[in-house]
Write an enzyme that holds these catalytic residues in place. Structure first.
Site, PDB file in Angstrom:
ATOM      1  N   CYS A 267      -1.197  -5.054  65.684  1.00  0.00           N
ATOM      2  CA  CYS A 267      -1.318  -3.706  65.126  1.00  0.00           C
ATOM      3  C   CYS A 267      -0.209  -3.378  64.145  1.00  0.00           C
ATOM      4  CB  CYS A 267      -1.377  -2.634  66.203  1.00  0.00           C
ATOM      5  SG  CYS A 267      -2.859  -2.675  67.215  1.00  0.00           S
TER       6      CYS A 267
ATOM      7  N   ARG B 224      -5.600  -2.001  63.200  1.00  0.00           N
ATOM      8  CA  ARG B 224      -5.842  -2.294  64.605  1.00  0.00           C
ATOM      9  C   ARG B 224      -6.178  -3.747  64.877  1.00  0.00           C
ATOM     10  NH1 ARG B 224     -10.235  -0.532  68.897  1.00  0.00           N
ATOM     11  NH2 ARG B 224      -8.904  -0.726  70.717  1.00  0.00           N
ATOM     12  N   LEU B 225      -5.497  -4.277  65.888  1.00  0.00           N
ATOM     13  CA  LEU B 225      -5.868  -5.525  66.536  1.00  0.00           C
ATOM     14  C   LEU B 225      -6.351  -5.106  67.914  1.00  0.00           C
ATOM     15  CD1 LEU B 225      -5.962  -8.630  66.610  1.00  0.00           C
ATOM     16  CD2 LEU B 225      -3.658  -8.569  67.554  1.00  0.00           C
ATOM     17  N   SER B 226      -7.639  -5.211  68.168  1.00  0.00           N
ATOM     18  CA  SER B 226      -8.245  -4.699  69.401  1.00  0.00           C
ATOM     19  C   SER B 226      -7.911  -5.583  70.592  1.00  0.00           C
ATOM     20  CB  SER B 226      -9.762  -4.613  69.249  1.00  0.00           C
ATOM     21  OG  SER B 226     -10.096  -3.783  68.164  1.00  0.00           O
ATOM     22  N   ILE B 227      -7.247  -4.987  71.587  1.00  0.00           N
ATOM     23  CA  ILE B 227      -6.920  -5.709  72.814  1.00  0.00           C
ATOM     24  C   ILE B 227      -7.370  -4.906  74.027  1.00  0.00           C
ATOM     25  CG2 ILE B 227      -5.043  -6.639  74.236  1.00  0.00           C
ATOM     26  CD1 ILE B 227      -3.562  -7.240  71.608  1.00  0.00           C
ATOM     27  N   ILE B 228      -6.894  -3.664  74.153  1.00  0.00           N
ATOM     28  CA  ILE B 228      -7.282  -2.796  75.260  1.00  0.00           C
ATOM     29  C   ILE B 228      -8.311  -1.801  74.748  1.00  0.00           C
ATOM     30  CG2 ILE B 228      -6.461  -1.033  76.881  1.00  0.00           C
ATOM     31  CD1 ILE B 228      -3.777  -2.444  76.921  1.00  0.00           C
TER      32      ILE B 228
ATOM     33  N   ASN C  59       1.631   1.203  68.037  1.00  0.00           N
ATOM     34  CA  ASN C  59       1.641  -0.254  68.010  1.00  0.00           C
ATOM     35  C   ASN C  59       2.358  -0.715  69.265  1.00  0.00           C
ATOM     36  OD1 ASN C  59       1.856  -3.009  67.368  1.00  0.00           O
ATOM     37  ND2 ASN C  59       3.654  -2.681  66.106  1.00  0.00           N
TER      38      ASN C  59
ATOM     39  N   GLU D  25       2.241  -2.089  73.584  1.00  0.00           N
ATOM     40  CA  GLU D  25       1.581  -2.101  74.887  1.00  0.00           C
ATOM     41  C   GLU D  25       2.457  -1.373  75.889  1.00  0.00           C
ATOM     42  OE1 GLU D  25      -0.122  -5.309  78.170  1.00  0.00           O
ATOM     43  OE2 GLU D  25       0.756  -6.037  76.304  1.00  0.00           O
TER      44      GLU D  25
ATOM     45  N   ASP E  92      -4.088   2.706  76.455  1.00  0.00           N
ATOM     46  CA  ASP E  92      -2.716   3.142  76.728  1.00  0.00           C
ATOM     47  C   ASP E  92      -2.251   4.164  75.693  1.00  0.00           C
ATOM     48  OD1 ASP E  92      -2.697   1.101  74.793  1.00  0.00           O
ATOM     49  OD2 ASP E  92      -1.024   0.016  75.690  1.00  0.00           O
TER      50      ASP E  92
END
Length: 180
Positions: A2, A47-51, A72, A74, A96
């Site tokens: 992100c 965005r880098l989609s993870i959650i 950005n 976690e 989150d």
């Protein structure tokens, strides 16, 4: 990974200016881009989609749209924090990011005391007319900023700042000395 970017200005935020800054950090978030530009603040997100792959789009707002965030990182303890907040807040995502928004609504800047993780974020509180920039205590996630022309710019990478119209790419020897 992100990427975040944006600025606050007395002149009024422009979507195209935030989009230009976000374009410089496209590689940090290939899964999407979001822009918020209202009043004096512009927030951008790559965005880098993870959650929460579907619901975690950013910039994100609270229920009434008075608080906005671009984030950005976690938050490792977000599920525990969320459980505490669910009695007082209605969640629309499983991210989150939304936990930070509601925690800020409850605790203001002291929300940082509860967050465990690696993060950088910009949070705009329109009611207070306040922009909060924050990083985790170890500085794992990058957050650069610059002031020029009565405006404050921020981003995950310096090259994003260089696309702001008011920022020149020249070398400042005093700043370089302070950095090292």
């Amino acid at each position: 990974m992100c990427g975040i970017c944006g600025y606050i200005t007395p002149d009024g935020a422009r979507e195209d200016a935030v989009a230009r800054m976000a374009s410089a950090i496209r590689h940090r978030g290939p899964d999407g881009q979001g822009i918020f530009a209202r009043d004096t603040v512009g927030l951008g997100h790559r965005r880098l989609s993870i959650i929460d792959l579907e619901g975690g789009r950013q910039p994100m707002s609270n229920e009434d749209g008075s608080v906005w965030i671009t984030f950005n990182g976690e938050i490792y303890n977000y599920l525990e924090i969320r459980q505490e907040l669910e009695a007082r807040h209605r969640f629309k995502t499983r991210s989150d990011t939304e936990v930070i928004l509601h925690l800020y609504e409850d605790k203001g800047e002291k929300c940082l005391d509860d967050l465990r993780g690696m993060f950088a974020f910009a949070l705009w509180d329109s009611g207070e007319r306040k922009l909060m920039l924050a990083r985790d205590q170890f500085g794992i996630k990058p957050l650069f900023y610059a002031q020029a022309g009565g405006k404050l710019f921020f981003a995950s990478e310096i090259k994003s700042l260089l696309l702001a119209e008011e920022i020149s790419g020249g070398l400042d020897p005093d700043a370089l000395d302070a950095y090292f």
